[in-house]
Design an enzyme around this catalytic site. Structure first.
Site, PDB file in Angstrom:
ATOM      1  N   HIS A 156      -2.500  -8.846 -13.007  1.00 41.97           N
ATOM      2  CA  HIS A 156      -2.438  -7.508 -12.394  1.00 41.97           C
ATOM      3  C   HIS A 156      -2.397  -6.396 -13.433  1.00 41.97           C
ATOM      4  O   HIS A 156      -2.648  -5.238 -13.108  1.00 41.97           O
ATOM      5  CB  HIS A 156      -1.202  -7.417 -11.484  1.00 41.97           C
ATOM      6  CG  HIS A 156      -1.338  -8.237 -10.244  1.00 41.97           C
ATOM      7  ND1 HIS A 156      -1.669  -7.697  -9.030  1.00 41.97           N
ATOM      8  CD2 HIS A 156      -1.231  -9.570 -10.029  1.00 41.97           C
ATOM      9  CE1 HIS A 156      -1.740  -8.651  -8.121  1.00 41.97           C
ATOM     10  NE2 HIS A 156      -1.475  -9.804  -8.701  1.00 41.97           N
ATOM     11  N   ASP A 364      -3.023   1.317 -17.302  1.00 42.27           N
ATOM     12  CA  ASP A 364      -2.646   0.707 -16.024  1.00 42.27           C
ATOM     13  C   ASP A 364      -3.686  -0.345 -15.666  1.00 42.27           C
ATOM     14  O   ASP A 364      -4.886  -0.131 -15.889  1.00 42.27           O
ATOM     15  CB  ASP A 364      -2.627   1.790 -14.927  1.00 42.27           C
ATOM     16  CG  ASP A 364      -1.490   1.593 -13.925  1.00 42.27           C
ATOM     17  OD1 ASP A 364      -1.113   0.436 -13.693  1.00 42.27           O
ATOM     18  OD2 ASP A 364      -1.017   2.605 -13.382  1.00 42.27           O
TER      19      ASP A 364
HETATM   20  C1  GDG Z   1       0.916  -3.477 -10.821  1.00 40.18           C
HETATM   21  C2  GDG Z   1      -0.001  -2.948 -11.935  1.00 40.18           C
HETATM   22  C3  GDG Z   1      -1.840  -2.718 -10.260  1.00 40.18           C
HETATM   23  C4  GDG Z   1       5.508   3.570  -5.458  1.00 40.18           C
HETATM   24  N1  GDG Z   1       6.618   4.278  -5.232  1.00 40.18           N
HETATM   25  C5  GDG Z   1       7.026   3.986  -3.987  1.00 40.18           C
HETATM   26  C6  GDG Z   1       6.129   3.061  -3.428  1.00 40.18           C
HETATM   27  N2  GDG Z   1       5.199   2.825  -4.370  1.00 40.18           N
HETATM   28  C7  GDG Z   1       4.040   1.943  -4.134  1.00 40.18           C
HETATM   29  C8  GDG Z   1       2.737   2.693  -4.295  1.00 40.18           C
HETATM   30  C9  GDG Z   1       1.788   1.544  -4.616  1.00 40.18           C
HETATM   31  C10 GDG Z   1       2.678   0.577  -5.406  1.00 40.18           C
HETATM   32  O1  GDG Z   1       4.030   0.916  -5.117  1.00 40.18           O
HETATM   33  C11 GDG Z   1       2.479   0.735  -6.913  1.00 40.18           C
HETATM   34  O2  GDG Z   1       1.293   0.155  -7.269  1.00 40.18           O
HETATM   35  P1  GDG Z   1       0.530   0.569  -8.612  1.00 40.18           P
HETATM   36  O3  GDG Z   1      -0.789  -0.100  -8.595  1.00 40.18           O
HETATM   37  O4  GDG Z   1       0.416   2.041  -8.677  1.00 40.18           O
HETATM   38  O5  GDG Z   1       1.449   0.118  -9.833  1.00 40.18           O
HETATM   39  P2  GDG Z   1       2.410  -1.142 -10.278  1.00 40.18           P
HETATM   40  O6  GDG Z   1       3.645  -1.204  -9.465  1.00 40.18           O
HETATM   41  O7  GDG Z   1       2.624  -0.938 -11.734  1.00 40.18           O
HETATM   42  O8  GDG Z   1       1.552  -2.470 -10.012  1.00 40.18           O
HETATM   43  C12 GDG Z   1      -1.035  -1.993 -11.366  1.00 40.18           C
HETATM   44  C13 GDG Z   1      -0.920  -3.368  -9.248  1.00 40.18           C
HETATM   45  O9  GDG Z   1       0.046  -4.207  -9.890  1.00 40.18           O
HETATM   46  C14 GDG Z   1      -1.700  -4.223  -8.240  1.00 40.18           C
HETATM   47  O10 GDG Z   1      -2.496  -5.182  -8.883  1.00 40.18           O
HETATM   48  O11 GDG Z   1      -2.665  -1.753  -9.608  1.00 40.18           O
HETATM   49  O12 GDG Z   1      -1.914  -1.547 -12.375  1.00 40.18           O
HETATM   50  O13 GDG Z   1       0.772  -2.289 -12.949  1.00 40.18           O
HETATM   51  O14 GDG Z   1       1.361   0.896  -3.459  1.00 40.18           O
HETATM   52  O15 GDG Z   1       2.447   3.393  -3.134  1.00 40.18           O
HETATM   53  N3  GDG Z   1       6.238   2.571  -2.171  1.00 40.18           N
HETATM   54  C15 GDG Z   1       7.289   3.008  -1.415  1.00 40.18           C
HETATM   55  N4  GDG Z   1       8.199   3.903  -1.904  1.00 40.18           N
HETATM   56  C16 GDG Z   1       8.120   4.427  -3.163  1.00 40.18           C
HETATM   57  O16 GDG Z   1       8.945   5.254  -3.564  1.00 40.18           O
HETATM   58  N5  GDG Z   1       7.416   2.566  -0.161  1.00 40.18           N
END
Ligand code: GDG
Length: 462
Positions: A156, A364
């Site tokens: 990821h 990322d």
């Molecule tokens: C890893 C990789 C890759 C965030 N704050 C809250 C919340 N979120 C949700 C977002 C989004 C998820 O969490 C975060 O996903 P990301 O992709 O932005 O980042 P990582 O957590 O670092 O994930 C990344 C991912 O895996 C998938 O393969 O894209 O690059 O680092 O859905 O909306 N959700 C809630 N409250 C929050 O305060 N409910």
């Protein structure tokens, strides 16, 4: 149909999967269709010396198989090697890597222990899908126990260029263990090329045909599978009655006419201090935005046991306080910084109600927030996405305003462009972006990966 076994560091709470969204739902759907098992750590830490066995619970057709970590496992495998070595180094932050030989042993030990627990659950025709950097050697450990089933791996996070990977302790061992998988999936072509280059230039491997790489006596499939979101579900969440009400409140309660939104776990890879500095530059360089624009940054806490995370929290609190102190007025607070997790529905509403989505990680794997921001928009009056060129999502989302997240003035200029962009251009960019986000949604990701895994089979050539 063969059963699907998913192994990941953490197992989602299936009863809450719908709230937690995207990935958990996509995997839960795939598991439902295939009488699956989801295997991993239950999030609990027990005293050293205790080694409780697997806890099995049935949720409809899906079985959860979880186990706790001992304190030593938590310190060495989870905090030590996974989050103090692999996470920073794979995000190109060698300066933050804390190398400790004990942690490597712990990482091996937990992967071995996980493999032993998982092997006991397997049936001959199972498809096994392993997720992320915590479990790189899991397939090698399973193979050592005689497991012959097809096993795929999806990373990821980014895979760094060879010169950076070479600085990771035990990197050749990690690469060798990856060749126990039948499919190795990365987020982007950049990650795939970085891995391929390391294999060819540093361990004498070769690419025998497109996507098939041979090294360490094995041939495997190496490909990009860009992850996505459930676009319709997210759009619907941003368009409920509650969402409408929240958007109205956001606009009514603030004197600003425009809103910039950022949502990220509070992680040093997400570029949060530079993001706030760029917003400050916007207010300095384009003073017409004072009292007209508000930036909302939601940054829920994460991995608070790792020192680098508390440092960044202090820095952010200092920066948002300084901007508000310098520019704010009795009727306008420039930065709203929220260090708490919000309901997913609220995030969807904030995305829809904000004219600019600001997503500027320093590095990322993909970044799902960028895709969620696009999915939440109204087609007839969409907002603008300002996106770091170092997010994996930039490979697909070229019609966002792409920026160098280290250059505060460049990001400030991009914000100004986004805030003043005409409707026609906003619509054109949105149409191109939403098409791509729909094409590569989470269902497509899951199906493409599993199709590849079903048809793969690494031949042993030595
Ligand atoms: C890893 C990789 C890759 C965030 N704050 C809250 C919340 N979120 C949700 C977002 C989004 C998820 O969490 C975060 O996903 P990301 O992709 O932005 O980042 P990582 O957590 O670092 O994930 C990344 C991912 O895996 C998938 O393969 O894209 O690059 O680092 O859905 O909306 N959700 C809630 N409250 C929050 O305060 N409910």
């Amino acid at each position: 149909m063969s059963r699907l076994i998913v192994a990941s560091n953490r197992v989602a709470d299936l009863d809450k999967a719908v709230q937690s969204g995207g990935l958990a739902v996509a995997l839960a759907d795939a598991l439902h269709e295939r009488r699956g098992v989801w295997f991993g750590w239950d999030g609990k830490v027990v005293s050293d010396g205790l080694q409780p066995g697997l806890n099995l619970t049935q949720h409809g057709p899906v079985r959860l198989a979880t186990l706790p970590l001992t304190q030593r496992d938590y310190d060495e495998y989870y905090l030590g090697f996974s989050n103090n070595v692999l996470w920073p180094c794979f995000h190109y932050r060698l300066d933050l890597g804390r190398i400790d030989p004990k942690s490597i042993d712990g990482y091996r030990r937990v992967n071995q222990h996980f493999a032993q627990s998982l092997a006991a659950l397997l049936e001959p025709d199972d498809l096994i899908w392993v997720h992320d950097y915590h479990l790189i050697p899991l397939a090698a450990e399973l193979r050592a126990l005689g497991v012959k089933q097809r096993i795929g791996f999806f990373l990821h996070i980014p895979f760094p260029p060879p010169d950076i990977f070479l600085a990771v302790p035990e990197q050749e061992w990690l690469a060798r263990t990856l060749f126990s998988y039948d499919v190795i999936g990365f987020q982007t072509s950049v990650d795939t090329n970085n891995f391929r280059r390391y294999i060819i230039e540093h361990v004498g491997g070769e690419e025998i045909s497109e996507g098939r790489v041979r090294a360490f006596g094995r041939t495997t499939t190496v490909k990009a599978f860009p992850i996505g979101i459930d676009v319709e579900a997210f759009y619907n969440m941003a368009h409920t009655e509650t969402a409408e009400e929240q958007i109205m409140r956001l606009h009514r309660r603030s004197m600003a006419s425009s809103h910039i939104v950022g949502v990220d776990r509070l992680d040093y890879t997400k570029g949060l201090p530079d993001r706030l500095k760029a917003f400050r530059r916007l207010l300095e360089l384009y003073p017409e935005n004072r009292k007209a624009v508000t930036m909302m940054q939601i940054a829920p806490p994460t991995r608070e046991d790792v020192a680098a995370y508390s440092d960044i929290r202090e820095e952010l609190e200092g920066l948002s306080g300084a901007i508000n102190g310098e520019f704010g007025d009795f009727d306008w607070t420039p930065v709203r910084y929220i260090h708490r997790a919000m309901q997913r529905e609220t995030l969807a509403a904030l995305f829809r109600g904000s004219q600019v989505g600001l997503v500027t990680p320093l590095r990322d794997g993909m970044n799902l927030v960028a895709k969620e921001y696009v999915a939440a928009q109204d087609a007839d009056n969409p907002g603008v996405l300002v996106l770091s060129r170092f997010a994996g999502a930039a490979e697909e989302l070229a019609e966002a305003i792409l920026v160098n997240p280290y250059d505060n003035d460049e990001v400030a200029l991009a914000l100004q462009k986004a805030l003043t962009m005409r409707l026609k251009e906003r619509r054109e960019r949105y149409e191109a972006l939403i098409t791509r986000v729909r094409e590569h949604d989470v269902k497509n990701w899951q199906e493409t990966f599993l199709t590849e895994l079903r048809s793969a089979g690494a031949e042993i050539i030595e």
